[in-house]
Design a protein around this motif. Structure first.
Motif, PDB file in Angstrom:
ATOM      1  N   SER A 163       0.839  -1.192   0.000  1.00 62.06           N
ATOM      2  CA  SER A 163       0.000   0.000   0.000  1.00 62.06           C
ATOM      3  C   SER A 163       0.882   1.253   0.000  1.00 62.06           C
ATOM      4  O   SER A 163       2.012   1.232   0.506  1.00 62.06           O
ATOM      5  CB  SER A 163      -0.911   0.013   1.221  1.00 62.06           C
ATOM      6  N   PRO A 164       0.403   2.365  -0.563  1.00 58.47           N
ATOM      7  CA  PRO A 164       1.171   3.617  -0.508  1.00 58.47           C
ATOM      8  C   PRO A 164       1.503   4.031   0.920  1.00 58.47           C
ATOM      9  O   PRO A 164       2.599   4.568   1.177  1.00 58.47           O
ATOM     10  CB  PRO A 164       0.238   4.632  -1.183  1.00 58.47           C
ATOM     11  N   ASP A 165       0.584   3.787   1.854  1.00 51.52           N
ATOM     12  CA  ASP A 165       0.836   4.147   3.245  1.00 51.52           C
ATOM     13  C   ASP A 165       2.015   3.363   3.796  1.00 51.52           C
ATOM     14  O   ASP A 165       2.885   3.923   4.483  1.00 51.52           O
ATOM     15  CB  ASP A 165      -0.414   3.884   4.082  1.00 51.52           C
ATOM     16  N   TYR A 166       2.065   2.075   3.496  1.00 55.59           N
ATOM     17  CA  TYR A 166       3.202   1.272   3.967  1.00 55.59           C
ATOM     18  C   TYR A 166       4.506   1.804   3.397  1.00 55.59           C
ATOM     19  O   TYR A 166       5.519   1.924   4.111  1.00 55.59           O
ATOM     20  CB  TYR A 166       3.023  -0.204   3.594  1.00 55.59           C
ATOM     21  N   LEU A 167       4.526   2.115   2.110  1.00 50.09           N
ATOM     22  CA  LEU A 167       5.754   2.578   1.459  1.00 50.09           C
ATOM     23  C   LEU A 167       6.194   3.944   1.992  1.00 50.09           C
ATOM     24  O   LEU A 167       7.396   4.217   2.082  1.00 50.09           O
ATOM     25  CB  LEU A 167       5.558   2.621  -0.055  1.00 50.09           C
ATOM     26  N   ARG A 168       5.239   4.777   2.354  1.00 46.16           N
ATOM     27  CA  ARG A 168       5.613   6.062   2.953  1.00 46.16           C
ATOM     28  C   ARG A 168       6.301   5.862   4.300  1.00 46.16           C
ATOM     29  O   ARG A 168       7.240   6.579   4.653  1.00 46.16           O
ATOM     30  CB  ARG A 168       4.362   6.943   3.126  1.00 46.16           C
ATOM     31  N   ARG A 169       5.868   4.881   5.037  1.00 51.22           N
ATOM     32  CA  ARG A 169       6.421   4.644   6.372  1.00 51.22           C
ATOM     33  C   ARG A 169       7.726   3.854   6.345  1.00 51.22           C
ATOM     34  O   ARG A 169       8.578   4.021   7.214  1.00 51.22           O
ATOM     35  CB  ARG A 169       5.399   3.911   7.247  1.00 51.22           C
ATOM     36  N   HIS A 170       7.889   2.991   5.352  1.00 50.62           N
ATOM     37  CA  HIS A 170       9.025   2.067   5.367  1.00 50.62           C
ATOM     38  C   HIS A 170       9.960   2.196   4.170  1.00 50.62           C
ATOM     39  O   HIS A 170      11.021   1.562   4.155  1.00 50.62           O
ATOM     40  CB  HIS A 170       8.515   0.620   5.446  1.00 50.62           C
ATOM     41  N   TYR A 191       7.451 -11.076   9.411  1.00 54.01           N
ATOM     42  CA  TYR A 191       6.054 -10.692   9.292  1.00 54.01           C
ATOM     43  C   TYR A 191       5.476 -10.426  10.670  1.00 54.01           C
ATOM     44  O   TYR A 191       5.947 -10.951  11.676  1.00 54.01           O
ATOM     45  CB  TYR A 191       5.239 -11.789   8.590  1.00 54.01           C
ATOM     46  N   LYS A 192       4.451  -9.572  10.675  1.00 58.31           N
ATOM     47  CA  LYS A 192       3.708  -9.317  11.904  1.00 58.31           C
ATOM     48  C   LYS A 192       2.326  -9.962  11.867  1.00 58.31           C
ATOM     49  O   LYS A 192       1.658 -10.078  12.889  1.00 58.31           O
ATOM     50  CB  LYS A 192       3.577  -7.817  12.142  1.00 58.31           C
ATOM     51  N   VAL A 193       1.893 -10.361  10.676  1.00 63.25           N
ATOM     52  CA  VAL A 193       0.609 -11.044  10.554  1.00 63.25           C
ATOM     53  C   VAL A 193       0.712 -12.075   9.434  1.00 63.25           C
ATOM     54  O   VAL A 193       1.343 -11.849   8.409  1.00 63.25           O
ATOM     55  CB  VAL A 193      -0.544 -10.054  10.277  1.00 63.25           C
ATOM     56  N   SER A 194       0.096 -13.221   9.679  1.00 61.62           N
ATOM     57  CA  SER A 194       0.005 -14.284   8.691  1.00 61.62           C
ATOM     58  C   SER A 194      -1.429 -14.790   8.691  1.00 61.62           C
ATOM     59  O   SER A 194      -2.032 -14.945   9.761  1.00 61.62           O
ATOM     60  CB  SER A 194       0.977 -15.424   9.033  1.00 61.62           C
ATOM     61  N   VAL A 195      -1.992 -15.032   7.517  1.00 63.69           N
ATOM     62  CA  VAL A 195      -3.393 -15.456   7.415  1.00 63.69           C
ATOM     63  C   VAL A 195      -3.489 -16.696   6.535  1.00 63.69           C
ATOM     64  O   VAL A 195      -2.552 -17.038   5.803  1.00 63.69           O
ATOM     65  CB  VAL A 195      -4.283 -14.335   6.839  1.00 63.69           C
ATOM     66  N   GLU A 251      -6.751  -7.914   2.250  1.00 64.21           N
ATOM     67  CA  GLU A 251      -7.104  -6.817   3.153  1.00 64.21           C
ATOM     68  C   GLU A 251      -5.919  -6.414   4.021  1.00 64.21           C
ATOM     69  O   GLU A 251      -5.728  -5.228   4.329  1.00 64.21           O
ATOM     70  CB  GLU A 251      -8.288  -7.225   4.028  1.00 64.21           C
ATOM     71  N   ALA A 252      -5.103  -7.395   4.427  1.00 62.94           N
ATOM     72  CA  ALA A 252      -3.933  -7.077   5.239  1.00 62.94           C
ATOM     73  C   ALA A 252      -2.928  -6.242   4.455  1.00 62.94           C
ATOM     74  O   ALA A 252      -2.319  -5.303   4.988  1.00 62.94           O
ATOM     75  CB  ALA A 252      -3.285  -8.366   5.742  1.00 62.94           C
ATOM     76  N   ALA A 299      -5.077   0.475 -10.272  1.00 65.07           N
ATOM     77  CA  ALA A 299      -5.665   1.577 -11.041  1.00 65.07           C
ATOM     78  C   ALA A 299      -6.187   2.677 -10.124  1.00 65.07           C
ATOM     79  O   ALA A 299      -6.128   3.862 -10.470  1.00 65.07           O
ATOM     80  CB  ALA A 299      -6.790   1.040 -11.927  1.00 65.07           C
ATOM     81  N   GLU A 300      -6.697   2.294  -8.947  1.00 63.65           N
ATOM     82  CA  GLU A 300      -7.228   3.271  -7.997  1.00 63.65           C
ATOM     83  C   GLU A 300      -6.134   3.919  -7.153  1.00 63.65           C
ATOM     84  O   GLU A 300      -6.391   4.883  -6.426  1.00 63.65           O
ATOM     85  CB  GLU A 300      -8.233   2.597  -7.065  1.00 63.65           C
ATOM     86  N   GLY A 301      -4.910   3.378  -7.195  1.00 62.74           N
ATOM     87  CA  GLY A 301      -3.830   3.904  -6.381  1.00 62.74           C
ATOM     88  C   GLY A 301      -3.809   3.366  -4.959  1.00 62.74           C
ATOM     89  O   GLY A 301      -3.038   3.855  -4.128  1.00 62.74           O
ATOM     90  N   ARG A 302      -4.619   2.360  -4.677  1.00 61.86           N
ATOM     91  CA  ARG A 302      -4.647   1.796  -3.330  1.00 61.86           C
ATOM     92  C   ARG A 302      -3.521   0.781  -3.112  1.00 61.86           C
ATOM     93  O   ARG A 302      -3.197   0.438  -1.983  1.00 61.86           O
ATOM     94  CB  ARG A 302      -5.998   1.130  -3.054  1.00 61.86           C
ATOM     95  N   LEU A 303      -2.943   0.280  -4.203  1.00 62.61           N
ATOM     96  CA  LEU A 303      -1.767  -0.579  -4.142  1.00 62.61           C
ATOM     97  C   LEU A 303      -0.745  -0.066  -5.149  1.00 62.61           C
ATOM     98  O   LEU A 303      -1.100   0.560  -6.155  1.00 62.61           O
ATOM     99  CB  LEU A 303      -2.112  -2.041  -4.477  1.00 62.61           C
TER     100      LEU A 303
END
Length: 318
Positions: A168-175, A219-223, A231-232, A252-256
């Protein structure tokens, strides 16, 4: 006593392993199933089943009777299915099991068209990522990705799935954005997937020429379910790998955003699988052909790559 019905009940009890499961799958009261088996044994004058408090097993006579009965019922169904009306208007209850992502993104949205074409088929759709026992669970067919293990089943390959690496863009901004797979292992979190049937964790895979890199975390979560996995990743919990078909609308939406496009992943074959004793059923044939059409009409489900640059970061167009 209807001998055909008695044979069907007997084979279902053998396959299910218990009277209760057989009755549930046939939509009959358990008492009816028990009485039918008792009447069948009385008519044949042989003991067909050994009964315990937990399970039913076949006797030697029962095993021989089961094999011959199964062939007879298959021939009987073939005769009915070969009739013109049965082919043009297949009918009856159909039990299908399919993975979560394929059900949610492909099958369920297109079911209205299926029922418009086959109005007399009643579909029981099991949706999960677990591996079912097709015989004991009385499943007519399944759609699953991966290499086939059970060679006694009939399989038709209907697709190939491309996996891509995303975050996600949020993850990439943080890491930050990794420039190489090994940076993920050193500096990032991943979202891991473990098998619902065996508990095994599956690493992220990266292939480039003859080089293969597997990243088992951290990893911090595994499903163990594909919709939860997506969703994770969307929630910014780590870097993951999903199919290009899943990823396309979110890219296309920029969510990933896509990462490391120069590193590939082996295509995952997709099969529709059914037991050999059901290969002549008109309703199964109708569903298999329809599912194959759905996959064939979508290039991303046939192994075609995403358009170059779609949602890509790390030195390429985003």
């Amino acid at each position: 006593m209807d001998p055909i019905q008695a044979m069907r009940i007997f084979t279902r009890v053998v396959e299910a392993g218990t009277f209760t499961r057989a009755a549930d799958s046939l939509g009959l009261p358990k008492a009816t199933v028990t009485k039918q088996i008792q009447a069948l044994e009385a008519r044949l004058r042989v003991k067909l089943l050994n009964r315990t408090t937990r399970r039913v097993t076949v006797t030697a006579d029962g095993a021989a009777y089961y094999e011959r009965t199964l062939r007879l019922l298959t021939d009987f169904d073939d005769i009915e299915a070969s009739m013109g009306q049965a082919r043009s208007s297949p009918r009856g209850r159909l039990r299908v099991d399919v993975g979560t992502s394929i059900a949610r993104m492909l099958l369920i949205p297109n079911l209205p068209a299926f029922h418009e074409r086959y109005p007399d088929i009643q579909l029981d759709l099991g949706v999960s990522d677990r591996i079912v026992d097709m015989i004991s669970d009385n499943v007519d067919c399944v759609i699953r990705g991966g290499n086939l293990i059970e060679q006694s089943l009939v399989a038709r390959r209907i697709g190939n799935l491309e996996f891509i690496t995303v975050a996600s863009p949020d993850y990439l901004r943080r890491h930050g954005t990794p420039g190489h797979p090994l940076e993920i292992e050193r500096e990032h979190n991943t979202v891991m997937y473990f098998g619902a049937h065996n508990g095994r964790h599956y690493p992220l895979e990266f292939h480039q020429g003859d080089e293969v890199i597997e990243i088992p975390g951290p990893y911090k979560v595994s499903v163990n379910e594909s919709a939860a996995y997506l969703e994770a990743v969307l929630g910014g919990l780590g870097i993951g790998q999903i199919t290009s078909y899943q990823a396309e609308p979110f890219l296309a939406e920029g969510r990933l955003q896509r990462l490391l496009p120069e590193w590939g992943h082996p295509l995952l074959p997709v099969y529709v699988v059914y037991p050999p004793n059901r290969h002549l059923s008109a309703k199964v044939r109708a569903f298999v052909d329809w599912a194959a059409e759905l996959f064939a009409a979508r290039p991303l489900l046939q192994g075609q790559s995403l358009p170059a640059g779609l949602g890509t970061v790390g030195g390429q167009a985003a």
